[in-house]
Design a protein around this motif. Structure first.
Motif, PDB file in Angstrom:
ATOM      1  N   GLU A  85       0.288  10.177 -53.688  1.00  0.00           N
ATOM      2  CA  GLU A  85      -0.074  11.331 -53.152  1.00  0.00           C
ATOM      3  C   GLU A  85      -1.681  11.652 -53.533  1.00  0.00           C
ATOM      4  OE1 GLU A  85      -0.364  14.557 -50.379  1.00  0.00           O
ATOM      5  OE2 GLU A  85       1.169  13.272 -50.489  1.00  0.00           O
ATOM      6  N   GLY A  86      -2.442  11.546 -52.642  1.00  0.00           N
ATOM      7  CA  GLY A  86      -3.919  11.859 -52.970  1.00  0.00           C
ATOM      8  C   GLY A  86      -4.368  10.920 -53.914  1.00  0.00           C
ATOM      9  N   GLY A  87      -4.986  11.366 -55.030  1.00  0.00           N
ATOM     10  CA  GLY A  87      -5.466  10.284 -56.308  1.00  0.00           C
ATOM     11  C   GLY A  87      -4.388  10.000 -57.111  1.00  0.00           C
ATOM     12  N   ASP A  88      -3.045  10.577 -57.075  1.00  0.00           N
ATOM     13  CA  ASP A  88      -2.096  10.659 -58.075  1.00  0.00           C
ATOM     14  C   ASP A  88      -1.113   9.394 -57.628  1.00  0.00           C
ATOM     15  OD1 ASP A  88      -3.252  12.221 -59.805  1.00  0.00           O
ATOM     16  OD2 ASP A  88      -2.087  13.801 -59.014  1.00  0.00           O
ATOM     17  N   GLN A  89      -0.397   8.734 -58.372  1.00  0.00           N
ATOM     18  CA  GLN A  89       0.373   7.613 -58.148  1.00  0.00           C
ATOM     19  C   GLN A  89       1.580   7.441 -59.151  1.00  0.00           C
ATOM     20  OE1 GLN A  89      -0.797   3.061 -58.091  1.00  0.00           O
ATOM     21  NE2 GLN A  89      -0.844   3.298 -56.038  1.00  0.00           N
ATOM     22  N   VAL A  90       2.630   7.217 -58.604  1.00  0.00           N
ATOM     23  CA  VAL A  90       3.768   6.667 -59.540  1.00  0.00           C
ATOM     24  C   VAL A  90       4.343   5.332 -59.151  1.00  0.00           C
ATOM     25  CG1 VAL A  90       6.170   7.159 -60.269  1.00  0.00           C
ATOM     26  CG2 VAL A  90       4.508   9.160 -59.761  1.00  0.00           C
ATOM     27  N   VAL A  91       4.295   4.476 -60.097  1.00  0.00           N
ATOM     28  CA  VAL A  91       4.680   3.033 -59.917  1.00  0.00           C
ATOM     29  C   VAL A  91       5.990   3.033 -60.888  1.00  0.00           C
ATOM     30  CG1 VAL A  91       4.220   0.699 -60.344  1.00  0.00           C
ATOM     31  CG2 VAL A  91       2.342   2.319 -59.997  1.00  0.00           C
ATOM     32  N   TYR A  92       7.034   2.616 -60.076  1.00  0.00           N
ATOM     33  CA  TYR A  92       8.253   2.246 -60.717  1.00  0.00           C
ATOM     34  C   TYR A  92       8.603   0.876 -60.533  1.00  0.00           C
ATOM     35  CZ  TYR A  92      13.298   2.333 -60.989  1.00  0.00           C
ATOM     36  OH  TYR A  92      14.432   2.206 -61.155  1.00  0.00           O
ATOM     37  N   TYR A  93       8.748   0.270 -61.936  1.00  0.00           N
ATOM     38  CA  TYR A  93       9.277  -1.197 -61.757  1.00  0.00           C
ATOM     39  C   TYR A  93      10.552  -1.353 -62.438  1.00  0.00           C
ATOM     40  CZ  TYR A  93       4.313  -2.459 -62.117  1.00  0.00           C
ATOM     41  OH  TYR A  93       2.845  -2.344 -62.009  1.00  0.00           O
ATOM     42  N   GLN A  94      11.478  -2.290 -61.827  1.00  0.00           N
ATOM     43  CA  GLN A  94      12.860  -2.555 -62.211  1.00  0.00           C
ATOM     44  C   GLN A  94      12.835  -4.011 -62.780  1.00  0.00           C
ATOM     45  OE1 GLN A  94      16.014  -0.364 -60.752  1.00  0.00           O
ATOM     46  NE2 GLN A  94      17.450  -2.308 -60.897  1.00  0.00           N
ATOM     47  N   VAL A  95      13.447  -4.363 -63.689  1.00  0.00           N
ATOM     48  CA  VAL A  95      13.702  -5.622 -64.091  1.00  0.00           C
ATOM     49  C   VAL A  95      15.068  -5.904 -64.272  1.00  0.00           C
ATOM     50  CG1 VAL A  95      13.231  -7.681 -65.785  1.00  0.00           C
ATOM     51  CG2 VAL A  95      11.492  -5.809 -65.304  1.00  0.00           C
ATOM     52  N   ASP A  96      15.718  -6.912 -63.292  1.00  0.00           N
ATOM     53  CA  ASP A  96      17.039  -7.224 -63.219  1.00  0.00           C
ATOM     54  C   ASP A  96      17.383  -8.520 -63.885  1.00  0.00           C
ATOM     55  OD1 ASP A  96      18.503  -4.880 -62.022  1.00  0.00           O
ATOM     56  OD2 ASP A  96      16.699  -5.222 -60.634  1.00  0.00           O
ATOM     57  N   LEU A  97      18.314  -8.719 -64.795  1.00  0.00           N
ATOM     58  CA  LEU A  97      18.425 -10.081 -65.546  1.00  0.00           C
ATOM     59  C   LEU A  97      20.174 -10.300 -65.397  1.00  0.00           C
ATOM     60  CD1 LEU A  97      16.270 -10.354 -68.583  1.00  0.00           C
ATOM     61  CD2 LEU A  97      15.732 -11.121 -66.498  1.00  0.00           C
ATOM     62  N   GLU A  98      20.358 -11.761 -65.102  1.00  0.00           N
ATOM     63  CA  GLU A  98      21.573 -11.824 -65.140  1.00  0.00           C
ATOM     64  C   GLU A  98      21.917 -13.160 -65.960  1.00  0.00           C
ATOM     65  OE1 GLU A  98      22.955 -12.362 -61.183  1.00  0.00           O
ATOM     66  OE2 GLU A  98      22.761 -10.440 -60.549  1.00  0.00           O
ATOM     67  N   LEU A  99      22.994 -13.260 -66.869  1.00  0.00           N
ATOM     68  CA  LEU A  99      23.295 -14.402 -67.522  1.00  0.00           C
ATOM     69  C   LEU A  99      24.964 -14.758 -66.933  1.00  0.00           C
ATOM     70  CD1 LEU A  99      22.421 -15.948 -69.931  1.00  0.00           C
ATOM     71  CD2 LEU A  99      24.315 -14.600 -71.257  1.00  0.00           C
ATOM     72  N   THR A 100      24.827 -16.192 -66.492  1.00  0.00           N
ATOM     73  CA  THR A 100      25.873 -16.784 -65.747  1.00  0.00           C
ATOM     74  C   THR A 100      26.256 -17.881 -66.305  1.00  0.00           C
ATOM     75  OG1 THR A 100      24.956 -15.977 -63.717  1.00  0.00           O
ATOM     76  CG2 THR A 100      26.758 -17.526 -63.610  1.00  0.00           C
ATOM     77  N   ASP A 101      27.750 -18.117 -66.348  1.00  0.00           N
ATOM     78  CA  ASP A 101      28.453 -19.328 -67.021  1.00  0.00           C
ATOM     79  C   ASP A 101      28.002 -20.503 -66.162  1.00  0.00           C
ATOM     80  OD1 ASP A 101      30.496 -21.328 -67.358  1.00  0.00           O
ATOM     81  OD2 ASP A 101      31.196 -19.560 -69.315  1.00  0.00           O
ATOM     82  N   ILE A 102      27.313 -21.539 -66.452  1.00  0.00           N
ATOM     83  CA  ILE A 102      27.362 -22.626 -65.439  1.00  0.00           C
ATOM     84  C   ILE A 102      28.379 -23.281 -65.097  1.00  0.00           C
ATOM     85  CG2 ILE A 102      25.822 -24.942 -65.448  1.00  0.00           C
ATOM     86  CD1 ILE A 102      23.778 -23.626 -67.360  1.00  0.00           C
ATOM     87  N   GLN A 103      29.449 -23.393 -65.914  1.00  0.00           N
ATOM     88  CA  GLN A 103      30.725 -24.098 -65.571  1.00  0.00           C
ATOM     89  C   GLN A 103      31.408 -23.568 -64.637  1.00  0.00           C
ATOM     90  OE1 GLN A 103      32.003 -27.345 -66.807  1.00  0.00           O
ATOM     91  NE2 GLN A 103      33.330 -27.051 -65.015  1.00  0.00           N
ATOM     92  N   SER A 104      31.694 -22.116 -64.824  1.00  0.00           N
ATOM     93  CA  SER A 104      32.522 -21.282 -63.944  1.00  0.00           C
ATOM     94  C   SER A 104      31.763 -20.427 -62.771  1.00  0.00           C
ATOM     95  CB  SER A 104      33.442 -20.460 -64.886  1.00  0.00           C
ATOM     96  OG  SER A 104      32.646 -19.315 -65.495  1.00  0.00           O
ATOM     97  N   HIS A 105      30.434 -20.307 -63.259  1.00  0.00           N
ATOM     98  CA  HIS A 105      29.657 -19.231 -62.275  1.00  0.00           C
ATOM     99  C   HIS A 105      30.105 -17.928 -62.186  1.00  0.00           C
ATOM    100  CE1 HIS A 105      28.578 -22.798 -59.067  1.00  0.00           C
ATOM    101  NE2 HIS A 105      28.194 -23.103 -60.549  1.00  0.00           N
TER     102      HIS A 105
END
Length: 202
Positions: A161-181
């Motif tokens: 809005e005008g000269g002001d700005q809000v930047v929102y970041y979201q980092v999502d990580l997943e750990l998955t078993d390779i054998q069973s998925h």
């Protein structure tokens, strides 16, 4: 115009051009210091997010359960694809290296090379087979198979809005078993920055 005069003229111009940049000042700062000039994703975000998320990952119940199932042997992890779906260019390789560093330095998992690195290593093995002496050749088929793969995404939302700005970041990580998925851990980290004409506020 004599040759000597031309040389003196060019030398004088070079001197005055050099003096015009004399106002620039470079100051070295601690690489671990928190710096936000533009409000964009930076090295501090990458390092802190990686450290916090890896610590959370390794502190969850899946870890002790897997250690027990493997008879006390620590799990082996490989990092898969981490996608940048944010509004800006983010050096994903830097973020991946920060996560690799946190994983290895934790001492709680074994860590193997990713797909690209394995391809390079296999090329080296093939080269050794035809060129290295028999007593120094490394044998193929001796790789350690990973138990788990870490993948993720980085997304962002901008509100302005005008000269002001809000930047929102979201980092999502997943750990998955390779054998069973089976997904054994899902984590997220949120960063919100308020950017105004007076500076950046987290």
């Amino acid at each position: 115009m004599s040759k000597l005069f031309k040389v003196c003229l060019f030398a004088s111009l070079a001197f005055f051009i050099g003096c015009s940049d004399s106002g620039k000042k470079v100051t070295r700062i601690d690489t671990n210091s928190v710096t936000d000039l533009s409000g964009a994703w930076n090295d501090t975000d990458s390092r802190l997010v990686a450290e916090e998320m890896i610590n959370d990952c390794l502190g969850r119940p899946w870890y002790d359960n897997m250690i027990q199932n493997k008879g006390g042997v620590v799990p082996t992890v490989v990092i898969g694809k981490v996608s940048n779906k944010s509004h800006e260019h983010i050096n994903i390789e830097t973020f991946i290296k920060d996560m690799e560093r946190s994983l290895i330095n934790s001492g709680r998992v074994d860590f193997v090379a990713n797909a690209q690195e394995r391809a390079e290593l296999r090329t080296e093995l093939a080269s050794q087979a035809g060129n290295a002496t028999a007593d120094t050749q490394k044998q193929g088929g001796q790789e350690i198979g990973a138990d788990l793969m870490l993948t993720g995404t980085i997304t962002s939302i901008i509100d302005q809005e005008g000269g002001d700005q809000v930047v929102y970041y979201q980092v999502d990580l997943e750990l998955t078993d390779i054998q069973s998925h089976r997904k054994v851990w899902i984590g997220d980290k949120k960063i919100k920055k308020f950017i105004s004409k007076n500076g950046v506020k987290l």
